[in-house]
Design a protein around this motif. Structure first.
Motif, mmCIF file in Angstrom:
data_model
loop_
_atom_site.group_PDB
_atom_site.id
_atom_site.type_symbol
_atom_site.label_atom_id
_atom_site.label_comp_id
_atom_site.label_asym_id
_atom_site.label_seq_id
_atom_site.Cartn_x
_atom_site.Cartn_y
_atom_site.Cartn_z
ATOM 1 N N THR A 269 26.833 -82.563 21.381
ATOM 2 C CA THR A 269 26.006 -81.402 21.700
ATOM 3 C C THR A 269 25.213 -80.896 20.496
ATOM 4 O O THR A 269 24.474 -79.923 20.621
ATOM 5 N N GLN A 270 25.345 -81.546 19.347
ATOM 6 C CA GLN A 270 24.654 -81.083 18.147
ATOM 7 C C GLN A 270 23.261 -81.696 18.026
ATOM 8 O O GLN A 270 22.952 -82.715 18.653
ATOM 9 N N ASP A 271 22.450 -81.056 17.204
ATOM 10 C CA ASP A 271 21.084 -81.524 16.952
ATOM 11 C C ASP A 271 21.130 -82.848 16.190
ATOM 12 O O ASP A 271 21.599 -82.907 15.052
ATOM 13 N N ALA A 272 20.626 -83.899 16.817
ATOM 14 C CA ALA A 272 20.649 -85.229 16.199
ATOM 15 C C ALA A 272 19.304 -85.609 15.602
ATOM 16 O O ALA A 272 19.081 -86.776 15.278
ATOM 17 N N SER A 273 18.421 -84.644 15.413
ATOM 18 C CA SER A 273 17.055 -84.975 14.995
ATOM 19 C C SER A 273 17.013 -85.663 13.640
ATOM 20 O O SER A 273 16.316 -86.672 13.457
ATOM 21 N N ALA A 274 17.751 -85.151 12.641
ATOM 22 C CA ALA A 274 17.724 -85.771 11.312
ATOM 23 C C ALA A 274 18.288 -87.179 11.363
ATOM 24 O O ALA A 274 17.760 -88.103 10.729
ATOM 25 N N ARG A 275 19.370 -87.361 12.109
ATOM 26 C CA ARG A 275 19.967 -88.690 12.245
ATOM 27 C C ARG A 275 19.011 -89.655 12.927
ATOM 28 O O ARG A 275 18.853 -90.810 12.508
ATOM 29 N N ALA A 276 18.371 -89.191 13.995
ATOM 30 C CA ALA A 276 17.464 -90.065 14.734
ATOM 31 C C ALA A 276 16.241 -90.432 13.897
ATOM 32 O O ALA A 276 15.806 -91.590 13.897
ATOM 33 N N LEU A 277 15.690 -89.464 13.191
ATOM 34 C CA LEU A 277 14.533 -89.754 12.334
ATOM 35 C C LEU A 277 14.909 -90.760 11.253
ATOM 36 O O LEU A 277 14.160 -91.697 10.961
ATOM 37 N N SER A 278 16.083 -90.579 10.648
ATOM 38 C CA SER A 278 16.519 -91.497 9.592
ATOM 39 C C SER A 278 16.650 -92.918 10.110
ATOM 40 O O SER A 278 16.174 -93.865 9.476
ATOM 41 N N VAL A 279 17.298 -93.078 11.241
ATOM 42 C CA VAL A 279 17.534 -94.435 11.737
ATOM 43 C C VAL A 279 16.236 -95.070 12.208
ATOM 44 O O VAL A 279 16.008 -96.271 12.022
ATOM 45 N N ARG A 280 15.353 -94.297 12.799
ATOM 46 C CA ARG A 280 14.072 -94.858 13.235
ATOM 47 C C ARG A 280 13.249 -95.336 12.035
ATOM 48 O O ARG A 280 12.685 -96.433 12.052
ATOM 49 N N LEU A 281 13.191 -94.519 10.988
ATOM 50 C CA LEU A 281 12.403 -94.889 9.823
ATOM 51 C C LEU A 281 13.028 -96.069 9.082
ATOM 52 O O LEU A 281 12.318 -96.942 8.568
ATOM 53 N N ALA A 282 14.348 -96.110 9.048
ATOM 54 C CA ALA A 282 15.023 -97.226 8.388
ATOM 55 C C ALA A 282 14.799 -98.536 9.144
ATOM 56 O O ALA A 282 14.531 -99.578 8.540
ATOM 57 N N VAL A 283 14.896 -98.488 10.453
ATOM 58 C CA VAL A 283 14.688 -99.705 11.244
ATOM 59 C C VAL A 283 13.225 -100.134 11.174
ATOM 60 O O VAL A 283 12.928 -101.336 11.104
ATOM 61 N N GLU A 284 12.312 -99.184 11.177
ATOM 62 C CA GLU A 284 10.905 -99.551 11.032
ATOM 63 C C GLU A 284 10.673 -100.283 9.715
ATOM 64 O O GLU A 284 9.996 -101.322 9.667
ATOM 65 N N SER A 285 11.238 -99.766 8.633
ATOM 66 C CA SER A 285 11.087 -100.408 7.329
ATOM 67 C C SER A 285 11.681 -101.813 7.344
ATOM 68 O O SER A 285 11.083 -102.769 6.832
#
Length: 346
Positions: A269-285
């Motif tokens: 139920t917590q805000d996952a925005s920082a986690r999601a942004l991190s993983v998206r940017l890491a996978v893109e790289s």
């Protein structure tokens, strides 16, 4: 066994279903077939099996990125409606598009009709699969500017018209992210005003897109691995070095995907925005490195003589642009700079 564990297709079944698809058929046909087989029933985000959900998306992406785009949208729509509660009753056998892009040229506007009915007018852009799915789930706005609100509707009605006139893609061409025009189409409200963006699943679902990118990168890396493994003589040291670069990148992004999925399940139920942004940017790289290293190591041959490789190499850079690049880095930086953040603790 949890409810979600019961309802989920196994990864083995999904892999078998993908292997049985006819590659001469379109990704839209593939989506219909996977739905017919019940292979679209994935664990819901945050349900305790988020990693299994992402593994399924990754598996579909390794097969075909345009199919993954449609499959991810369809399964995201199912998750959104499940999160909205019992009012969003399932539609057996339906295939769904999940369309939330907002165009600067105009909005999709809705007018209440009865308790949960909505009359839909205007246009929606970037509607992947709109020419083939049976139903759409989309963001729209009330005439006074309030919203957004989610509306779902059947596509086979007189007030819905699709147009591919502006779709000139080469990469991801088969995902057909076309425009839809609504003229007094009838739909049904799903959830409350603003609920789509405010719900925990919004950012939890963002990691699923990164899992698709990871799958595309893995498919390209597989070509390099096969070339090195099947070399009749000692492999070129340059290809071995490229494989080392690729392996390190993919292992790192896979580890972050696993860690993020575990965090989501531990904090549903917590805000996952920082986690999601991190993983998206890491996978893109990681995926961008794979594109570069595999191309440099293998040369032009697979781009010109391997249809599956060439398609994947054309599709992946386009799919990666679902990332918002520097805007996402800035958004992540803002979150990391917040008081009390300890983003690099081991």
């Amino acid at each position: 066994m949890t409810h979600d564990a019961k309802r989920c297709a196994s990864l083995e079944s999904l892999q078998a279903g993908l292997a049985a698809l006819d590659r001469a058929q379109t990704p839209a046909h593939g989506l219909h077939r996977l739905v017919q087989l019940g292979l679209d029933q994935l664990p819901l985000p945050g349900s305790g099996a988020t990693l299994q959900r992402w593994q399924a998306l990754c598996l579909v992406a390794q097969h075909d990125l345009s199919l993954a785009k449609l499959f991810e949208g369809h399964t995201d729509a199912l998750a959104v409606m499940a999160e909205a509660g019992p009012t969003a009753t399932p539609v057996p056998g339906a295939t769904w598009g999940m369309w939330a892009a907002e165009s600067p040229d105009g909005r999709t506007v809705v007018e209440p009709v009865g308790a949960d009915g909505l009359r839909v007018n205007g246009a929606k852009c970037w509607c992947s699969g709109a020419g083939h799915v049976s139903h759409g789930l989309l963001t729209a706005w009330y005439a006074d500017g309030s919203g957004p609100v989610l509306v779902r509707l059947p596509m086979d009605q007189p007030g819905v018209a699709v147009s591919a006139a502006g779709w000139q893609a080469v990469g991801m061409a088969a995902s057909a992210s076309i425009d839809v025009a609504f003229d007094d189409a009838m739909g049904e409200r799903v959830g409350g005003e603003g609920a789509y963006l405010e719900r925990p699943g919004f950012w939890q679902g963002g990691g699923g897109i990164a899992a698709c990118w990871q799958g595309g990168a893995m498919a390209l890396a597989g070509a390099l691995l096969r070339a090195v493994s099947s070399a009749p003589a000692t492999p070129s040291p340059f290809r071995l070095a490229a494989l080392g670069h690729v392996g390190t990148a993919l292992q790192s992004s896979a580890a972050l995907l696993r860690e993020t999925a575990r965090w989501i399940d531990d904090h549903p139920t917590q805000d996952a925005s920082a986690r999601a942004l991190s993983v998206r940017l890491a996978v893109e790289s990681s995926a961008r490195l794979v594109l570069d290293e595999v191309g440099r190591a293998l040369g032009a041959t697979p781009f010109c003589r391997d249809a599956a490789f060439a398609q994947m190499a054309a599709d992946l850079p386009v799919y990666l642009r679902q990332s918002h690049a520097e805007r996402d880095f800035a958004a992540l930086g803002e979150k990391l700079a917040s008081p009390g953040a300890s983003p690099w603790a081991l």
